[in-house]
Scaffold this active site. Structure first.
Site, mmCIF file in Angstrom:
data_model
loop_
_atom_site.group_PDB
_atom_site.id
_atom_site.type_symbol
_atom_site.label_atom_id
_atom_site.label_comp_id
_atom_site.label_asym_id
_atom_site.label_seq_id
_atom_site.Cartn_x
_atom_site.Cartn_y
_atom_site.Cartn_z
ATOM 1 N N ILE A 193 0.880 -1.171 0.000
ATOM 2 C CA ILE A 193 0.000 0.000 0.000
ATOM 3 C C ILE A 193 0.915 1.218 0.000
ATOM 4 C CG2 ILE A 193 -0.200 -0.084 2.529
ATOM 5 C CD1 ILE A 193 -2.933 1.181 2.319
ATOM 6 N N SER A 194 0.675 2.154 -0.889
ATOM 7 C CA SER A 194 1.583 3.292 -1.064
ATOM 8 C C SER A 194 1.559 4.232 0.137
ATOM 9 C CB SER A 194 1.196 4.079 -2.323
ATOM 10 O OG SER A 194 1.329 3.287 -3.473
ATOM 11 N N LYS A 195 2.627 5.028 0.258
ATOM 12 C CA LYS A 195 2.678 6.054 1.285
ATOM 13 C C LYS A 195 1.498 7.013 1.124
ATOM 14 C CE LYS A 195 7.733 6.506 1.646
ATOM 15 N NZ LYS A 195 8.837 7.494 1.516
#
Length: 261
Positions: free
Chosen positions: A105-107
């Site tokens: 899951i991206s920042k």
């Protein structure tokens, strides 16, 4: 409505040409969609508290994201509900987290940055709101996109993550989100043309299908390899005359792959 024939994408879009930052523009933010009905003032305690999300949004704003609709969406969606239970205490830190099957899951700051870029296009400002997301993952970015666009088509090639996203999003009852199990590299022609296309995976080139499915006035935001295995954000704008691109800051995303697994 007549369909415009998409211009052929020039070869330089698939290669690193020049690095630079587009001149800043002040987008006319679309009216936010808030199907969750979250209270405007901070309530609750712990990870369920809107205070925690508001602080995350404040940090993102301090880092340079200024679109109020994007910041509101980041403060609305409960990121901890999209990560594994062992990692929930890190949910509101500005870090990417594993979600299984070798994906992440991206920042939060990267999600917000890419969405701000996506909304700053001619198509978005004119009210076109259909967006294609490449790489659903756990469903978090799709949920945030649902807050700021009219309709989201999100495609995932890994069956396990597709099912996880369905499970994560089901309680939110987002009628404007459509999840597709398929090969993201070929896009999703049935929903085209798109005012925006956003990718959560980066490859050496931008697939031709994505450029074909982008609306006139639309914008594509994706990581791309620009040399020595390094990735950077690439913005592609489509006009009736063709395509223009801008290469922005360095990022780190999972590799873009084809096929369904």
């Amino acid at each position: 409505m007549s369909e415009r024939r998409s211009p052929q994408v020039p070869g330089w879009i698939a290669r690193s040409v020049q690095t630079g930052v587009s001149a800043a523009r002040s987008p006319v933010a679309p009216r936010p969609i808030n199907p969750l009905g979250v209270a405007a003032s901070p309530v609750g305690v712990g990870l369920d508290s809107s205070t925690v999300r508001a602080r995350m949004a404040q940090r993102i704003g301090a880092a340079g994201v200024s679109n109020p609709v994007v910041l509101q969406a980041m403060a609305t969606v409960e990121r901890h509900r999209f990560v594994d239970s062992a990692l929930v205490n890190q949910a509101y830190e500005d870090t990417s987290l594993p979600i299984g099957l070798g994906q992440t899951i991206s920042k939060p700051s990267v999600v917000a940055r890419m969405m701000e870029l996506l909304l700053d296009s001619d198509a978005a400002r004119s009210g076109q709101g259909r967006v294609l997301e490449i790489g659903t993952g756990c469903g978090y970015q799709a949920a945030v996109l649902a807050m700021v666009t009219k309709e989201v088509y999100s495609i995932e090639r890994l069956r396990g993550l597709h099912e996880k996203a369905r499970s994560n999003l089901r309680p939110m009852r987002l009628s404007n989100v459509h999840l597709i199990l398929g090969d993201g590299m070929v896009g999703f022609a049935s929903g085209a043309p798109y005012a925006g296309i956003i990718s959560a995976a980066g490859g050496d080139t931008v697939p031709q299908a994505w450029c074909d499915q982008l609306a006139i006035g639309g914008r594509l935001v994706a990581p791309v390899v620009v040399g020595s295995g390094k990735q950077a954000l690439l913005v592609i704008d489509k006009s009736s005359h063709g395509f223009t691109q801008t290469v922005l800051e360095a990022v780190n995303f999972v590799p873009l792959k084809s096929g369904i697994a």
